[in-house]
Write a protein that holds these residues in place. Structure first.
Motif, PDB file in Angstrom:
ATOM      1  N   ASN A  51       0.817  -1.212   0.000  1.00 18.05           N
ATOM      2  CA  ASN A  51       0.000   0.000   0.000  1.00 18.05           C
ATOM      3  C   ASN A  51       0.850   1.261   0.000  1.00 18.05           C
ATOM      4  O   ASN A  51       0.362   2.339  -0.351  1.00 18.05           O
ATOM      5  N   MET A  52       2.119   1.132   0.408  1.00 18.61           N
ATOM      6  CA  MET A  52       2.996   2.302   0.500  1.00 18.61           C
ATOM      7  C   MET A  52       3.992   2.376  -0.650  1.00 18.61           C
ATOM      8  O   MET A  52       4.854   3.245  -0.674  1.00 18.61           O
ATOM      9  N   LEU A  53       3.878   1.443  -1.594  1.00 19.63           N
ATOM     10  CA  LEU A  53       4.798   1.429  -2.730  1.00 19.63           C
ATOM     11  C   LEU A  53       4.162   2.072  -3.956  1.00 19.63           C
ATOM     12  O   LEU A  53       3.007   1.799  -4.290  1.00 19.63           O
ATOM     13  N   ALA A 103      14.390   3.386   6.570  1.00 17.07           N
ATOM     14  CA  ALA A 103      15.117   4.271   7.486  1.00 17.07           C
ATOM     15  C   ALA A 103      15.817   5.400   6.717  1.00 17.07           C
ATOM     16  O   ALA A 103      15.860   6.543   7.186  1.00 17.07           O
ATOM     17  N   ASP A 104      16.368   5.076   5.544  1.00 18.60           N
ATOM     18  CA  ASP A 104      17.030   6.109   4.722  1.00 18.60           C
ATOM     19  C   ASP A 104      16.027   7.184   4.304  1.00 18.60           C
ATOM     20  O   ASP A 104      16.338   8.380   4.322  1.00 18.60           O
ATOM     21  N   TYR A 105      14.829   6.757   3.916  1.00 19.30           N
ATOM     22  CA  TYR A 105      13.807   7.722   3.513  1.00 19.30           C
ATOM     23  C   TYR A 105      13.453   8.627   4.694  1.00 19.30           C
ATOM     24  O   TYR A 105      13.339   9.858   4.543  1.00 19.30           O
ATOM     25  N   ALA A 160       9.124   6.554  -6.438  1.00 20.38           N
ATOM     26  CA  ALA A 160       9.391   5.386  -7.283  1.00 20.38           C
ATOM     27  C   ALA A 160      10.741   4.742  -6.980  1.00 20.38           C
ATOM     28  O   ALA A 160      10.849   3.507  -6.953  1.00 20.38           O
ATOM     29  N   ASP A 161      11.791   5.559  -6.733  1.00 22.57           N
ATOM     30  CA  ASP A 161      13.106   4.972  -6.505  1.00 22.57           C
ATOM     31  C   ASP A 161      13.156   4.199  -5.187  1.00 22.57           C
ATOM     32  O   ASP A 161      13.703   3.094  -5.125  1.00 22.57           O
ATOM     33  N   PHE A 162      12.564   4.768  -4.129  1.00 17.77           N
ATOM     34  CA  PHE A 162      12.527   4.049  -2.861  1.00 17.77           C
ATOM     35  C   PHE A 162      11.615   2.828  -2.948  1.00 17.77           C
ATOM     36  O   PHE A 162      11.918   1.765  -2.386  1.00 17.77           O
TER      37      PHE A 162
END
Length: 440
Positions: A241-243, A381-383, A398-400
């Protein structure tokens, strides 16, 4: 028929207690900020299984009738889980009290898995019933109970909140009372001849037999796979749902309902066990289970809940799970019961539980947590470090999203590869000659 009905009700409630939260607990923990501890919560089931099933099995063999002890354990597990639910309902959920009460709860629940098997075997034998033929149709209703409970948690919304624990606690209290009405399972009347026998440690002498030692060791290795999808399937599916490009699908919003197909498959596969054991023997049945675990994880790595092909692969994985779980867990329990003396059967079931849901589940879940933290949670965590917490209802860029999706796939492929290695080693190391029995 009456006895089988009584044991069927016991099995239904036994696994409904677990099904109320087992597959959805990861989603609840993630929602209250404990995502990085999901593996620890599931590994705790393994940690307490290192000693509690063996200890409870000893008590059942020597001092307290198994059906009474089963009721006591369920009562204590329900009380502590209710306390964990209360702590989980607070505005700011603190890890320490929730984890403490949860640990106390599973410390008394996990022994009941082996103990309920022991009660069923004892009652069936007392009534002159063949356990290999009669137990699987009874045990199948445990899976039905698991499915009913997890679907209830799904469609009531409990799967995302502490209410799943309250639901489980209520079922546990009902079962604790019911257990006290079951037929008596006598303790061993023969006086112990040694301290080791008095303490119930005689069951560990099974490790002196090469066949049993190898069986228990591979039970531990295969047990490392048992809790991985229970811990991470829901966060994996729900996480789509978060992608970017995947959010909003029915599958991603009904993870428990999708996962319940695994338990539906269980109900069918349990009924195949008497045929499989009599026709193929324990070695081939275990190999079939191991091969199914390879497919279970591999299909998770290829699938997703949001596209036609992706969800089809997940559904096939759910179907395969029935073979993976039942052909190992239920068949292994029957094998241990058949290969051990009556005086140590409850203790031997405790040892089997120790190796599978103890060492195996603990090592496997902690290992899975390490892998997923390295390949999936590191990107989340990076995001957060760069942009802050993801807004509710938003999706990652999109990249994450691509990094997170790839991380999940790689994780599932690693687990699949491990199961494949275990299968190959078992095929060469475990020696067992089976004489096929006539199928009745």
């Amino acid at each position: 028929m009456y006895i089988k009905t009584r044991l069927t009700v016991m099995n239904f409630l036994q696994y409904a207690v677990w099904g109320a939260y087992l597959t959805s607990m990861g989603a609840f923990l993630a929602n209250v900020g404990l995502a990085e501890n999901i593996g620890l919560f599931f590994a705790t089931q393994g940690f307490v299984s290192l000693f509690m099933p063996a200890v409870i099995g000893i008590v059942a063999d020597r001092w307290i009738a198994a059906e009474k002890l089963l009721g006591i354990c369920h009562f204590l597990a329900a009380v502590f889980l209710g306390a964990a639910a209360y702590m989980g309902a607070q505005p700011q959920v603190a890890f320490a009290p929730v984890y403490t009460f949860y640990t106390l709860s599973v410390a008394f629940y996990m022994p009941t898995i082996a103990l309920s098997n022991s009660v069923a075997y004892s009652v069936l034998r007392q009534n002159g019933v063949d356990t290999v033929s009669a137990f699987p149709p009874i045990r199948v209703f445990g899976t039905v109970g698991f499915i009913c409970a997890m679907l209830t948690s799904n469609f009531t919304g409990f799967q995302n909140t502490y209410m799943q624990w309250n639901f489980s606690a209520i079922l546990g209290l009902i079962l604790s009372v019911y257990c006290l009405t079951l037929p008596l399972c006598p303790t061993c009347a023969e006086k112990a001849k040694s301290l080791a026998e008095a303490l119930g440690l005689k069951a560990f002498a099974l490790f002196k037999e090469k066949k049993m030692a190898v069986f228990f060791i591979f039970s531990m290795l295969l047990g490392m796979s048992l809790q991985i999808t229970n811990a991470y399937a829901n966060p994996f599916i729900n996480g789509f749902n978060m992608l970017d490009g995947f959010s909003g699908s029915w599958g991603a919003n009904n993870a428990n309902a999708l996962i319940s197909l695994s338990q539906v498959s269980e109900t069918l596969c349990i009924l195949l066990i008497p045929f499989a054991l009599k026709r193929f023997g324990i070695k081939k049945v275990m190999l079939i289970s191991m091969g199914a675990w390879v497919l279970r994880f591999g299909l998770f790595g290829l699938g997703n809940p949001s596209t036609g092909v992706g969800i089809a692969l997940l559904i096939v994985s759910m179907i395969v799970y029935g073979v993976a779980f039942d052909f190992f867990n239920v068949s292994g329990s029957l094998y241990v019961d058949k290969e051990t003396d009556a005086s140590i059967r409850s203790s031997a079931q405790g040892v089997f539980m120790l190796m599978t849901n103890g060492f195996g589940a603990m090592i496997g879940t902690l290992g899975a947590q390490w892998v997923i933290n390295k390949l999936v949670n590191v990107h989340i965590a990076d995001y957060a470090a760069q942009y802050g917490a993801l807004a509710q209802g938003a999706t990652y860029p999109a990249d994450f999203s691509a990094l997170i999706e790839k991380g999940w796939s790689c994780s599932w492929f690693i687990f699949s590869g491990f199961a494949l290695v275990v299968m190959v080693l078992f095929a060469f190391i475990f020696k067992y000659k089976h004489e096929p029995e006539a199928i009745k």
